[in-house]
Design an enzyme around this catalytic site. Structure first.
Site: not given
Length: 517
Positions: A102, A258, A274
């Protein structure tokens, strides 16, 4: 939605806001200033967001979770940190493996991180191994990954876990953020959900984009108020039984489907949820009916209908039909990076074996590129004349070498441009070849002579690698023969039967044995 369900959704969202530690901003008066709490009636609480911007239908939330996780199980990328998180039985090692990934993935593409992550985990597979490493070793492995303070903070936090927490990773997002330096809300949520199964949401750039499109959030997505709402949504949506997979699926969707500029809406597993996609579809249907001369009703593609909605696009930035779903998210314009100029000298000498060596010096332990190595450099004022740049660099080198350096002796190589996140850096590159040995002032920053191989193995920035590349290119250019120069002495002249330069040989001539001299 029924009034009762709307009230329940508003209450749930308000509860999520309290749990997440968010704080609503005091209301503003007509002048735009914050209303004073002194005197008069108490300030009214801000209204909850309209239903259009919420995930308030439990059935829709459950369907979205199911569809997204099924897509993730089929389409997720095979990444080394995911394999470790799924297979590592030791909880502390598992948390550490996710933590490293991360930190590396912040502001860095997955394709770039994979090799760095693999080498890092091979060298320091545990918190204890990283805690024992030197900062120099960490910087050397991190070199080229950018945002170099991340590696330093990661090691500092690892040392704290080993020395103060007995090597045990905190298990919740709240503890991770509280106890580990350099671990923010997103990183804490990712570690806790992926490694330890805590049902907490995450919000990064990919998640912001997905959520803003799912719920037509057109307000500035970088504003604290909008970010707080997005965290509330993420915490409502996260799957309770597979929180880590759900969070990774949401980020994976933003990274691969996306996308910012060319989203693959046809492949999206949650497009039926959506609102941005629905709006595009309604507009297309309206345009199609109009084209064939039918009298369609006015499409229901308006905003939420609440005046001054804090999550809708501002009136000055209406929906642009040509952009489709990429109308969302919207961000305030970034400040342009500030321009900086730096004079840099590739100081070169010949090693006893004939190979060139270069002088590199270490940067301060704080600030930009902290602790990394570079060629001797000095910041320059903007719009400085070349003669003055040479003089400032010569003075800087003289301080290092303890002997006069003639400004005219510096050979200009060129300019190298490197873009940091907030700085447009121009390196004005010079070179200087030294014939004899030089005694460097030990009172100055650490320095050392390195070969080209040692240079690339050192903790040097990508910008310095560009500088050396420019220097080597100039050296090759100077050593290569100039086009149009006379034929080298001893070259064999073309005979009468020899083809002219540029003439292609026939197959017979190519295979014919060469004639004896």
């Amino acid at each position: 939605m029924s009034p009762a369900r709307g009230r329940a959704a508003a209450a749930a969202m308000a509860g999520a806001l309290r749990r997440s530690g968010g704080r609503a901003a005091p209301p503003r008066g007509r002048s735009g200033k914050r209303a004073s709490p002194r005197g008069g009636a108490p300030a009214a609480a801000p209204a909850p967001p309209p239903d259009r911007h919420l995930f308030s239908d439990p059935a829709e939330v459950e369907a979205l979770r199911r569809n997204l996780l099924a897509w993730y199980d089929r389409c997720k990328r095979d990444l080394p940190w995911r394999a470790l998180a799924a297979s590592e039985p030791d909880a502390d090692r598992r948390g550490y493996a996710v933590w490293v990934s991360e930190i590396m993935l912040q502001q860095t593409q997955v394709a770039t991180v994979i090799d760095y992550y693999t080498r890092w985990m091979q060298k320091w597979p545990t918190l204890q191994a990283l805690a024992q490493a030197s900062l120099e070793e960490v910087n050397e492995l991190w070199a080229g990954l950018g945002y170099y303070s991340r590696g330093k903070r990661l090691q500092e936090a690892a040392r704290k876990v080993v020395s103060e927490l007995a090597g045990r990773m905190p298990r919740t997002a709240e503890e991770l953020q509280k106890l580990l330096p350099g671990v923010g809300r997103y990183t804490a949520g990712a570690i806790a959900s992926i490694s330890y199964g805590q049902a907490t949401g995450v919000v990064d750039g990919n998640v912001i984009r997905v959520l803003c499109r799912l719920r037509c959030i057109g307000a500035d997505s970088s504003s604290p108020a909008v970010i707080d709402r997005l965290w509330d949504m993420a915490n409502v949506l996260v799957d309770r039984s597979r929180p880590g997979d759900f969070n990774q699926a949401l980020m994976e969707l933003g990274a691969t489907v996306c996308a910012p500029k060319s989203p693959l809406c046809g492949e999206c597993p949650v497009k039926q949820h959506c609102q941005a996609w629905r709006r595009v579809e309604k507009e297309l249907a309206f345009a199609s009916q109009k084209l064939f001369g039918k009298a369609p009703p006015v499409p229901d593609v308006e905003d939420c209908g609440v005046g001054d909605c804090p999550l809708c696009p501002p009136a000055t930035e209406p929906w642009d039909s040509s952009l489709g779903v990429t109308n969302f998210p919207r961000k305030a314009a970034k400040k342009p990076p500030r321009a900086m100029r730096t004079a840099t000298c590739v100081l070169e000498r010949r090693h006893c074996h004939g190979a060139p060596e270069y002088l590199i010096v270490q940067r301060p332990s704080s600030g930009l590129l902290a602790g990394l190595w570079e060629f001797p450099s000095v910041p320059l004022a903007q719009d400085l004349q070349e003669e003055k740049e040479r003089e400032e660099l010569a003075d800087h080198l003289q301080a290092w070498m303890g002997q006069p350096v003639a400004a005219k002796g510096l050979q200009f190589i060129g300019e190298v441009i490197h873009i940091f996140s907030h700085i447009h850096q121009t390196y004005v590159v010079y070179s200087l070849h030294l014939d004899g040995d030089v005694i460097l002032d030990p009172a100055l920053s650490p320095s050392r002579w390195v070969t080209e191989h040692e240079f690339h193995a050192s903790a040097v920035s990508t910008a310095m690698k560009k500088v050396l590349k420019a220097h080597e290119k100039q050296r090759r250019k100077e050593s290569s023969p100039v086009k149009g120069s006379k034929r080298k002495r001893g070259a064999k002249a073309l005979g009468a039967g020899s083809p002219c330069p540029g003439t292609q040989l026939s197959l017979r001539a190519f295979l014919r044995a060469p004639m004896a001299p």
